[in-house]
Design a protein around this motif. Structure first.
Motif, PDB file in Angstrom:
ATOM      1  N   ASN A 229       0.811  -1.218   0.000  1.00 34.72           N
ATOM      2  CA  ASN A 229       0.000   0.000   0.000  1.00 34.72           C
ATOM      3  C   ASN A 229       0.843   1.266   0.000  1.00 34.72           C
ATOM      4  O   ASN A 229       1.897   1.314   0.624  1.00 34.72           O
ATOM      5  CB  ASN A 229      -0.888   0.024   1.249  1.00 34.72           C
ATOM      6  CG  ASN A 229      -1.869  -1.124   1.251  1.00 34.72           C
ATOM      7  OD1 ASN A 229      -2.772  -1.170   0.435  1.00 34.72           O
ATOM      8  ND2 ASN A 229      -1.688  -2.072   2.160  1.00 34.72           N
ATOM      9  N   ALA A 230       0.322   2.267  -0.697  1.00 36.37           N
ATOM     10  CA  ALA A 230       0.902   3.612  -0.663  1.00 36.37           C
ATOM     11  C   ALA A 230      -0.228   4.583  -0.359  1.00 36.37           C
ATOM     12  O   ALA A 230      -1.356   4.398  -0.824  1.00 36.37           O
ATOM     13  CB  ALA A 230       1.550   3.951  -1.998  1.00 36.37           C
ATOM     14  N   THR A 231       0.063   5.609   0.419  1.00 35.10           N
ATOM     15  CA  THR A 231      -0.910   6.646   0.737  1.00 35.10           C
ATOM     16  C   THR A 231      -0.276   7.992   0.429  1.00 35.10           C
ATOM     17  O   THR A 231       0.872   8.247   0.823  1.00 35.10           O
ATOM     18  CB  THR A 231      -1.307   6.579   2.228  1.00 35.10           C
ATOM     19  OG1 THR A 231      -1.748   5.260   2.533  1.00 35.10           O
ATOM     20  CG2 THR A 231      -2.430   7.553   2.534  1.00 35.10           C
ATOM     21  N   VAL A 232      -1.033   8.829  -0.280  1.00 37.23           N
ATOM     22  CA  VAL A 232      -0.523  10.129  -0.696  1.00 37.23           C
ATOM     23  C   VAL A 232      -1.509  11.208  -0.274  1.00 37.23           C
ATOM     24  O   VAL A 232      -2.714  11.060  -0.474  1.00 37.23           O
ATOM     25  CB  VAL A 232      -0.346  10.186  -2.235  1.00 37.23           C
ATOM     26  CG1 VAL A 232       0.178  11.545  -2.668  1.00 37.23           C
ATOM     27  CG2 VAL A 232       0.575   9.075  -2.716  1.00 37.23           C
ATOM     28  N   SER A 233      -0.988  12.277   0.307  1.00 36.10           N
ATOM     29  CA  SER A 233      -1.791  13.455   0.623  1.00 36.10           C
ATOM     30  C   SER A 233      -1.088  14.655   0.007  1.00 36.10           C
ATOM     31  O   SER A 233       0.142  14.686  -0.072  1.00 36.10           O
ATOM     32  CB  SER A 233      -1.915  13.640   2.132  1.00 36.10           C
ATOM     33  OG  SER A 233      -2.559  12.517   2.719  1.00 36.10           O
ATOM     34  N   ILE A 234      -1.885  15.627  -0.429  1.00 38.45           N
ATOM     35  CA  ILE A 234      -1.321  16.817  -1.068  1.00 38.45           C
ATOM     36  C   ILE A 234      -1.879  18.065  -0.389  1.00 38.45           C
ATOM     37  O   ILE A 234      -3.088  18.186  -0.203  1.00 38.45           O
ATOM     38  CB  ILE A 234      -1.644  16.836  -2.577  1.00 38.45           C
ATOM     39  CG1 ILE A 234      -1.042  15.597  -3.254  1.00 38.45           C
ATOM     40  CG2 ILE A 234      -1.117  18.124  -3.230  1.00 38.45           C
ATOM     41  CD1 ILE A 234      -1.384  15.469  -4.724  1.00 38.45           C
ATOM     42  N   ALA A 235      -0.973  18.969  -0.039  1.00 39.90           N
ATOM     43  CA  ALA A 235      -1.370  20.237   0.591  1.00 39.90           C
ATOM     44  C   ALA A 235      -0.881  21.408  -0.246  1.00 39.90           C
ATOM     45  O   ALA A 235       0.148  21.332  -0.917  1.00 39.90           O
ATOM     46  CB  ALA A 235      -0.763  20.336   1.999  1.00 39.90           C
TER      47      ALA A 235
END
Length: 134
Positions: free
Chosen positions: A124-130
């Protein structure tokens, strides 16, 4: 041009292709492109994660790592007890994206809260963008 920071979380040993695919999908969700990213970030537990290092290098992104207690102090929309059990913080990707965006960046700056991808490798990979704060 709006600038963004990318927070990255992943299973140990994740393939670069899985991480790359997750980031591309999250950027598309944000209506952004890799050239607008000014930094990537994760937890210090991942500072030797080959796929994270390779992704940052291929994009020319500075890569920041934060201690679990720094990440745990950040208010996020989707805290996870599972993540806390493994890392000591309820958020890696969301909190890392916000910390990299600048001091006191509010969670409303998240344009992609938590994009999850299970790769062909089963990891699994999790990405968040701000949005980067001025």
């Amino acid at each position: 041009m709006t600038q963004f920071t990318v927070g990255l979380g992943c299973d140990r040993g994740v393939l670069l292709e899985t991480l790359r695919e997750a980031v591309q999908a999250a950027l598309a969700d944000a209506g952004a492109h890799a050239g607008q990213v000014v930094a990537a970030a994760s937890i210090t537990l991942k500072q030797d994660e080959a796929a994270l290092l390779a992704l940052a290098a291929e994009n020319g992104w500075p890569l920041h790592f934060y201690e679990a207690q720094q990440l745990a102090a950040v208010e996020v929309p989707h805290p996870s007890e599972t993540v806390r059990r493994y890392t000591g913080t309820p958020s890696v990707s969301e909190a890392a994206a916000l910390l990299a965006a600048g001091p006191d960046t509010p969670m409303t700056a998240l344009v992609v809260e938590k994009h999850k991808l299970k790769g062909a490798d089963g990891r699994n990979a999790t990405v968040s963008i701000a949005r980067k704060q001025p």
